[in-house]
Design a protein around this motif. Structure first.
Motif, PDB file in Angstrom:
ATOM      1  N   ALA A   1       0.825  -1.207   0.000  1.00 15.34           N
ATOM      2  CA  ALA A   1       0.000   0.000   0.000  1.00 15.34           C
ATOM      3  C   ALA A   1       0.858   1.255   0.000  1.00 15.34           C
ATOM      4  CB  ALA A   1      -0.923   0.003   1.208  1.00 15.34           C
ATOM      5  N   ALA A   2       1.926   1.247   0.776  1.00 22.44           N
ATOM      6  CA  ALA A   2       2.787   2.427   0.874  1.00 22.44           C
ATOM      7  C   ALA A   2       3.397   2.777  -0.479  1.00 22.44           C
ATOM      8  CB  ALA A   2       3.882   2.189   1.904  1.00 22.44           C
ATOM      9  N   LYS A   3       3.835   1.763  -1.225  1.00 19.97           N
ATOM     10  CA  LYS A   3       4.419   2.023  -2.538  1.00 19.97           C
ATOM     11  C   LYS A   3       3.360   2.564  -3.503  1.00 19.97           C
ATOM     12  CE  LYS A   3       7.251   0.067  -6.202  1.00 19.97           C
ATOM     13  NZ  LYS A   3       8.016  -1.100  -6.696  1.00 19.97           N
ATOM     14  N   PHE A   4       2.169   1.992  -3.459  1.00 25.29           N
ATOM     15  CA  PHE A   4       1.079   2.465  -4.304  1.00 25.29           C
ATOM     16  C   PHE A   4       0.726   3.913  -3.983  1.00 25.29           C
ATOM     17  CE2 PHE A   4      -3.742   2.648  -4.570  1.00 25.29           C
ATOM     18  CZ  PHE A   4      -3.755   3.077  -5.890  1.00 25.29           C
ATOM     19  N   VAL A   5       0.670   4.240  -2.698  1.00 21.34           N
ATOM     20  CA  VAL A   5       0.344   5.605  -2.268  1.00 21.34           C
ATOM     21  C   VAL A   5       1.323   6.609  -2.873  1.00 21.34           C
ATOM     22  CG1 VAL A   5       0.461   7.140  -0.264  1.00 21.34           C
ATOM     23  CG2 VAL A   5      -0.921   5.064  -0.157  1.00 21.34           C
ATOM     24  N   THR A   6       2.597   6.301  -2.816  1.00 23.05           N
ATOM     25  CA  THR A   6       3.616   7.208  -3.350  1.00 23.05           C
ATOM     26  C   THR A   6       3.410   7.462  -4.838  1.00 23.05           C
ATOM     27  OG1 THR A   6       5.246   6.498  -1.701  1.00 23.05           O
ATOM     28  CG2 THR A   6       6.084   7.538  -3.703  1.00 23.05           C
ATOM     29  N   GLU A   7       3.170   6.405  -5.591  1.00 23.96           N
ATOM     30  CA  GLU A   7       3.004   6.544  -7.035  1.00 23.96           C
ATOM     31  C   GLU A   7       1.695   7.248  -7.384  1.00 23.96           C
ATOM     32  OE1 GLU A   7       4.085   6.292 -11.045  1.00 23.96           O
ATOM     33  OE2 GLU A   7       5.237   6.013  -9.194  1.00 23.96           O
ATOM     34  N   PHE A   8       0.621   6.922  -6.656  1.00 29.34           N
ATOM     35  CA  PHE A   8      -0.661   7.577  -6.922  1.00 29.34           C
ATOM     36  C   PHE A   8      -0.573   9.070  -6.640  1.00 29.34           C
ATOM     37  CE2 PHE A   8      -4.889   9.116  -5.930  1.00 29.34           C
ATOM     38  CZ  PHE A   8      -5.660   8.565  -6.939  1.00 29.34           C
ATOM     39  N   ASN A   9       0.034   9.430  -5.517  1.00 29.78           N
ATOM     40  CA  ASN A   9       0.192  10.847  -5.173  1.00 29.78           C
ATOM     41  C   ASN A   9       0.862  11.614  -6.302  1.00 29.78           C
ATOM     42  OD1 ASN A   9       0.991  10.351  -1.617  1.00 29.78           O
ATOM     43  ND2 ASN A   9      -0.944  10.239  -2.695  1.00 29.78           N
TER      44      ASN A   9
END
Length: 401
Positions: free
Chosen positions: A295-303
């Motif tokens: 989730a943390a990696k996805f959050v960074t890319e989505f942001n």
């Protein structure tokens, strides 16, 4: 299970064994790509939310291909605009299967379009993973799989979670105005909320409905103001909630507590009138959800991508998480079965639990639904934050009145 401790453990297994959003060398790819077909409401009244799903799909497919695709084959995602119209979605899914000859299907956004896609999938025996279907009793096809974890009876369980959150507040509401769109899943859930509220002893002082596509919310706002409820339940989808709040502002009315079923997440949080708005969620961009490394990696890319795209709200929340989960389910099934055969993929999903960024999903209850993992969130200080249940609430977050 609502505790995210088990979820974090499962997520670690997923990151290691399935390679979900994990770094590493990409295996050699064959020359033939795997084509995944879907529609999204890229235009029309549902577009504000569907564009979130489009961005998430792009992120996931790009990451898949950076890791070698599915079973070593590059993935191509073919997306068509269903214009927020279920009949258009039906025609386009027919085209995807018969003319475009895609290998796999991914569901569209919103219940009406998903039901149309499900009918096409059933006709051609294709598996359909989808992310926002709100009426489980209508999903009778044995190869459909929901990433939206509302459980088999959301009309009971989701409003129960909402009213549990309200009952725990310093001043639980005694009266309620319920106004709702006639959009199928929204209307279904709103009627369920009426029954749950009645059982809780909350007095209904107003009930109003509007046709999906309505843009004149002035009369509805006036009726709510006259009813003077402690709590307003808004059965809305997309920008309807924003239009209602704007209409309230014009008559100098601020609801004491207001809940919005399926709002457009960015516009709602960005509007001054959206302050303290409540809604449902499966994931928000804060601990304990972000303790999951996937989730943390996805959050960074989505942001990063949401900001570049000019989104009004650039954080991951329920819509983005549901879409990401759908892709996680697809990758998990393909990886585990080492197959692209729809029947084999569907059979595996029915028999197994899948760790995702929202929790562990299973499909062995009514109509391929599993547990209700829905939670309650609120707009606080310009962000959506989970407030209920307490074990998944943002650090220090409680209901604001």
């Amino acid at each position: 299970m609502r505790s995210l401790k088990r979820v974090a453990a499962w997520a670690a297994i997923a990151a290691g064994s399935l390679g979900l959003m994990a770094a590493g060398p990409a295996p050699a790819q064959s020359s033939d790509p795997i084509r995944i077909g879907s529609t999204l409401a890229l235009t029309g009244p549902l577009s504000a939310t569907a564009l979130v799903h489009k961005l998430v799909g792009d992120i996931y497919v790009d990451d898949l291909n950076s890791r070698g695709g599915l079973l070593g084959r590059k993935v191509e995602w073919l997306v068509k605009d269903d214009q927020s119209k279920p009949d258009v979605a039906r025609t386009l899914y027919e085209q995807l299967v018969t003319s475009d000859k895609v290998d796999l299907l991914m569901g569209p956004y919103a219940t009406g379009a998903i039901l149309s896609a499900m009918g096409v999938a059933q006709r051609y025996n294709k598996m359909l993973i989808h992310h926002t279907f709100g009426i489980p009793s209508l999903a009778k096809y044995d190869k459909h799989f929901p990433a939206w974890s509302v459980g088999p009876k959301p009309e009971e369980t989701v409003p129960t979670t909402l009213f549990d959150a309200l009952a725990a507040s310093p001043k639980p509401p005694k009266t309620m105005a319920l106004v709702t769109s006639k959009f199928p899943s929204v209307h279904f859930m709103s009627l369920g909320a009426r029954e749950v509220a009645k059982k809780r002893g909350i007095q209904e002082v107003l009930f109003l409905e509007w046709e999906f596509g309505n843009r004149d919310f002035g009369p509805i706002a006036a009726r709510i103001k006259d009813a003077n409820p402690d709590f307003v339940f808004v059965g809305n989808i997309g920008l309807e909630g924003n239009m209602l709040l704007e209409a309230m502002k014009k008559i100098d009315y601020v609801p004491p507590l207001h809940f919005h079923l399926y709002p457009a997440p960015g516009p709602m949080v960005a509007a001054p009138e959206g302050k303290n708005a409540l809604s449902v969620t499966i994931f928000e961009e804060h601990p304990p959800y972000t303790d999951n490394p996937v989730a943390a990696k996805f959050v960074t890319e989505f942001n990063k991508r949401a900001k570049a795209a000019g989104f009004p709200y650039t954080k991951v929340e329920v819509q983005a998480a549901a879409s990401f989960t759908a892709w996680q389910l697809l990758e998990a099934a393909v990886t585990a079965t080492k197959s692209f055969d729809d029947a084999k993929l569907a059979d595996w999903l029915k028999k197994n639990q899948v760790p995702t960024i929202q929790g562990v999903l299973r499909f062995d209850r009514g109509n391929n639904y599993g547990d209700d993992l829905m939670r309650i969130k609120q707009v606080q200080d310009g962000n959506w934050v989970t407030i209920w249940p307490k074990e998944v609430a943002a650090p220090g977050a409680t209901l604001k009145m």
